[in-house]
Write a protein that holds these residues in place. Structure first.
Motif, PDB file in Angstrom:
ATOM      1  N   ALA A  48       1.895   6.655  -6.832  1.00 35.95           N
ATOM      2  CA  ALA A  48       0.878   7.626  -7.215  1.00 35.95           C
ATOM      3  C   ALA A  48       1.483   9.017  -7.264  1.00 35.95           C
ATOM      4  O   ALA A  48       1.276   9.764  -8.226  1.00 35.95           O
ATOM      5  N   VAL A  64      -3.997   3.485  -5.105  1.00 34.70           N
ATOM      6  CA  VAL A  64      -4.266   2.798  -3.841  1.00 34.70           C
ATOM      7  C   VAL A  64      -5.276   1.666  -4.050  1.00 34.70           C
ATOM      8  O   VAL A  64      -5.093   0.550  -3.585  1.00 34.70           O
ATOM      9  N   ARG A 121       0.833  -1.210   0.000  1.00 34.50           N
ATOM     10  CA  ARG A 121       0.000   0.000   0.000  1.00 34.50           C
ATOM     11  C   ARG A 121       0.867   1.259   0.000  1.00 34.50           C
ATOM     12  O   ARG A 121       0.575   2.221  -0.703  1.00 34.50           O
ATOM     13  N   LEU A 172      -6.352  15.228   1.993  1.00 33.35           N
ATOM     14  CA  LEU A 172      -6.097  15.244   0.555  1.00 33.35           C
ATOM     15  C   LEU A 172      -7.035  16.247  -0.133  1.00 33.35           C
ATOM     16  O   LEU A 172      -6.616  17.021  -1.003  1.00 33.35           O
ATOM     17  N   ILE A 179      -4.138   9.277  -7.054  1.00 32.84           N
ATOM     18  CA  ILE A 179      -3.790   8.647  -5.777  1.00 32.84           C
ATOM     19  C   ILE A 179      -4.779   7.530  -5.470  1.00 32.84           C
ATOM     20  O   ILE A 179      -4.404   6.406  -5.118  1.00 32.84           O
ATOM     21  N   ILE A 231       1.128   4.371  -2.826  1.00 33.16           N
ATOM     22  CA  ILE A 231       1.020   5.812  -2.613  1.00 33.16           C
ATOM     23  C   ILE A 231       2.234   6.521  -3.194  1.00 33.16           C
ATOM     24  O   ILE A 231       2.130   7.541  -3.867  1.00 33.16           O
TER      25      ILE A 231
END
Lengths: 349, 504
Positions: free
Chosen positions: A26, A333, A19, A304, A329, A23
């Motif tokens: 991203a 994810v 994970r 965000l 993003i 990120i």
């Protein structure tokens, strides 16, 4: 070529690494996009963080955005735990806000605590009853709840629009289609600079955590979500469990609607949900239906959003680019979930 | 010299699980080669490699001495490999001819006459009686299987793989299948026959390869071995293949079922007047082909399946129309081990503790669930039944089939039942666990429990049960004393021939 193999299980450490990598990727990919716009990605990211946490005011804004996201996610989590795909949180928020507004607009002179309590109960009832409709259909006739809850969002939206342009229109707004503002008594008070919704949110996190993990009803919901046959075998009342869990799910969304109408917009409008009902589906899922993780994910999500709107003004980035960043993003994810379930094996040939 | 079909050093892994580890298999044309092993020994994986469905991580396959890369089922079919799956892959609402033609690339137009001719010719050669115009939904299981075989032969297969073909057949149908397999052998085909039943191997196979835990143990000829030796090779240690049937004095009648009727959701009759008595200290076996009312009978007794007529009496108390909780509140302790373990008896994603409270959590006071007692019970069960699990808090999905069944049995026996209903309790389990379960059931019988045992292996039913009730199309064909009945007789009843023997 390559082929995909389903993983049997994955260690917690490995899944966190995947994970985090997602990120990182991203931000790298989004960085390339920013470079093409002649912007320094590192600067943009730095100001995103500044935009979200750079001042007390901005932190408060993040918290205000987190509150409805978390409460709605808790509601959705209960439904999802039962494999009831409640896509109707947005409508349930609106109907909760509607019911709370009815109380606020008609009994605005009641003492503050009593009025807010009534609004709270009305909000829960409004959202809960709205969710009960698809819940009842599902329990009784096994209809597809995804479609029905989704469609009911539009019904709710049009209902509020009708009120705003019709019977509830403020006569003093000089023809502007707007519902009157609430009286001061109908607005949630502030605590540490943010409306007390955050306190309600923390309480609800604890309550739902206990509910899902330590009560009979919570246990029944979990069993039912895994297998209806097992629930029947265990002697559970399946219809009753579906209906009460869905009511609870909608009631939580309705509470989020009440808080938004009361504390944030001080009135009822079609913008009161702000799409939270849909964003919360993502935070619920990423939060693995666990209340504490949902809080963490929602906080990041709100940051965000807040950071994204800050860079628009700080760097003159068009809104669409900020949205693109958020989208990328999310894409990475969510995409990383695939690699948590599957392993890619490259084959030499 | 290399065999006609040779697999060498086949390794195949799924995640952490090594399904096949450096396996060798050599088969000749004109022989029936049995692949013997317990569940999870790697039999299915190996033949899936041979039929091009799985691609091995390493190892090679040689057909007629040439190395062949079987990268897809189509390639496998081209070199003459045909597989008859355990679960038939037929289109229900097409007829036999259409099913045979599916996926064939021979010409654009259907030449019905010519095809019929080819089908008839094949039928005669192999003794496969098939009516090309019969729809699949009108066929019996045996006929469907023949159609599957025909499909494969029609495509020119001369290496045939049969994956546990007898699991769904009556003894008579099995005999017929064996005749067909014999014909294939006489015609020069290589037949690979997967099974875990020793007696079938001894009846039909020429050579036997035993697999255990993903590895080849040994290849032997039928003449040089015995069922006892094969069982030991399969399990890896000495086993006693006889099932005990403790002599007990039959007690009073606990359950009396009279003229039980039920229909399913489509309105089709699933139970047509079932009557029987079940006493304490006895095991009543239920035999029958799958789907002849066994599941409905069990569920109806447990209060999970609505009945349309008849009576169920427990010591004179009617159970008709009562839910499981109502039955329990009458003070009746009934345990039910359903056929679908993970879909009905247990919650796969939950741990042992949460599965242990499934049936009595609601009896606790207040709105909260207390798991303290269940934790203790789970720990005891692990010790008593020798359940291998990483811990009581791991989801039971992670356990092996045998251990999952032990968890289910442990919970059901924990409530000290007076009536125990078990549906296929050893299905898919290896020999060790199966015998452990027979022992547990016998233990309950000696304690004075009335037991209904739904099973599929006739040998087991005959050895374990006191009486055997045979069902066909939801009707009782007869109730026989197990020590006087034979397999032949049971087989006839299973296929629908009624007897006037109704036990007592």
């Amino acid at each position: 070529m390559f082929r995909l193999v389903k993983r049997s299980e994955i260690s917690r450490k490995k899944s966190i690494v995947i994970r985090l990598l997602a990120i990182l990727l991203a931000f790298t990919a989004a960085g390339i996009l920013l470079l093409t716009l002649d912007l320094n990605p590192l600067e943009v990211y730095a100001s995103m963080i500044k935009g979200a946490f750079g001042s007390a005011y901005r932190v408060r804004e993040v918290v205000i955005k987190t509150v409805p996201l978390v409460i709605t996610s808790l509601g959705i989590a209960i439904a999802f735990k039962m494999l009831f795909w409640n896509i109707g949180a947005d409508g349930q928020i609106l109907m909760g806000a509607f019911a709370a507004s009815y109380v606020a607009l008609n009994y605005g002179d009641l003492p503050r605590f009593l009025l807010l309590l009534l609004m709270f109960v009305a909000g829960a009832l409004g959202g809960g009853l709205w969710a009960l409709i698809p819940g009842f259909f599902r329990a009784q006739w096994r209809t597809n709840e995804t479609i029905i809850t989704l469609m009911m969002n539009y019904v709710a939206l049009k209902w509020i629009t009708y009120l705003q342009y019709g019977p509830w229109k403020d006569p003093q707004a000089m023809g502007f289609p707007k519902i009157p503002n609430f009286t001061a008594n109908a607005v949630l008070p502030k605590l540490f600079g943010v409306h007390v919704g955050w306190l309600i949110m923390l309480l609800l996190i604890v309550i739902i955590h206990v509910f899902l993990n330590h009560t009979k009803k919570g246990y029944e919901i979990a069993v039912l979500g895994e297998s209806e046959n097992t629930a029947l075998y265990a002697g559970m009342n399946v219809k009753n469990t579906i209906v009460s869990a869905i009511f609870l799910s909608g009631a939580l969304c309705g509470i989020a609607g009440m808080i938004e109408a009361s504390a944030v917009s001080n009135t009822l409008s079609v913008e009161v949900s702000g799409g939270v009902g849909y964003t919360a589906i993502i935070t619920t899922w990423l939060g693995a239906l666990k209340p504490l993780v949902i809080l963490l994910v929602s906080l990041l999500f709100a940051a965000l959003l807040q950071g994204g709107s800050f860079i628009q003004t700080a760097h003159g980035i068009p809104e669409s680019t900020a949205l693109l960043l958020q989208g990328m993003i999310l894409f990475f994810v969510l995409g990383s979930e695939f690699f948590i379930r599957y392993r890619v094996i490259l084959r030499k040939e | 010299m290399m065999a006609d079909i040779a697999m060498e050093g086949i390794t195949k892994t799924f995640g952490k699980v090594v399904a096949n580890k450096n396996i060798d298999l050599q088969v000749k044309y004109g022989e029936i080669h049995a692949l013997l092993g317990e569940n999870g020994a790697g039999k299915s994986t190996l033949v899936n490699v041979l039929s091009g469905i799985y691609i091995p991580d390493s190892g090679s396959v040689y057909i007629d001495g040439k190395e062949t890369r079987l990268n897809s089922p189509r390639i496998a079919a081209e070199v003459g490999i045909g597989m008859i799956h355990q679960h038939f892959k037929l289109v229900e609402n097409m007829n036999a001819r259409e099913n045979i033609l599916l996926g064939n690339k021979k010409g654009l137009l259907l030449q019905k006459e010519k095809l019929n001719g080819e089908i008839v010719a094949l039928s005669e050669r192999f003794g496969l009686k098939i009516n090309p115009d019969q729809k699949v939904y009108d066929m019996t299981v045996g006929e469907k299987q023949k159609l599957e075989i025909m499909k494969v032969l029609f495509r020119g297969a001369n290496i045939l793989i049969l994956d546990e073909p007898t699991a769904v057949l009556t003894p008579q149908e099995t005999e017929n299948l064996f005749e067909i397999i014999q014909k294939m052998k006489d015609e020069g085909c290589a037949v690979i026959f997967i099974t875990h039943k020793m007696n079938e191997v001894m009846m039909i196979a020429d050579r036997i390869t035993v697999l255990r835990k993903g590895e080849t143990v040994k290849t032997l000829t039928k003449e040089e071995t015995s069922p006892q030796e094969l069982a030991e090779l399969m399990v890896g240690h000495k086993v006693d293949l006889s099932i005990k049937r403790p002599k007990t004095e039959k007690g009073r009648v606990l359950l009396e079922v009279k003229d039980l009727q039920a229909v399913n959701e489509e309105g089709i009759k699933t139970l047509r007047g079932i009557s029987f008595k079940l006493a304490t200290r006895e095991i009543l076996g239920v035999a029958g082909l799958a789907g002849n009312g066994q599941k409905e009978l069990c569920e109806a007794l447990a209060g999970l399946y609505p009945i349309t007529g008849g009576s169920i009496e427990y010591l004179g108390e009617s159970l008709v129309g009562k839910s499981p909780r109502e039955i329990s509140s009458l003070g009746i302790s009934m345990s039910f081990v359903p056929e679908d373990r993970l879909g009905m008896g247990l919650v796969a994603a939950m741990d042992m503790v949460d599965n242990f409270i499934l049936k009595d959590y609601y009896k606790q006071k207040g709105m909260f669930v207390d798991r303290k007692q269940a934790r203790e019970k789970a720990r005891q069960a692990i010790k008593k039944l020798d359940i291998s699990t990483p811990g009581i808090n791991n989801s039971i999905r992670e356990l092996s089939g045998g251990n999952i069944q032990k968890v289910l049995l442990a919970r059901e026996l924990n409530s000290n039942p007076s009536l125990l209903i078990t549906a296929y309790p050893v299905r898919g389990l290896d020999i060790n666990v199966s015998y452990k379960i027979y022992d547990l059931i016998n233990e309950e019988k000696e304690k004075g429990v009335a037991i209904l045992y739904v099973g599929e292996d006739l040998d087991v039913l005959l050895e374990l049960c006191d009486r055997i009730m045979v069902l066909c199309h939801g009707e009782v064909m007869g109730i026989l004393d197990a020590d006087k009945a034979g397999k032949e007789e049971l087989g006839l009843l299973m296929s629908g021939e009624k007897t006037d023997k109704l036990g007592d």
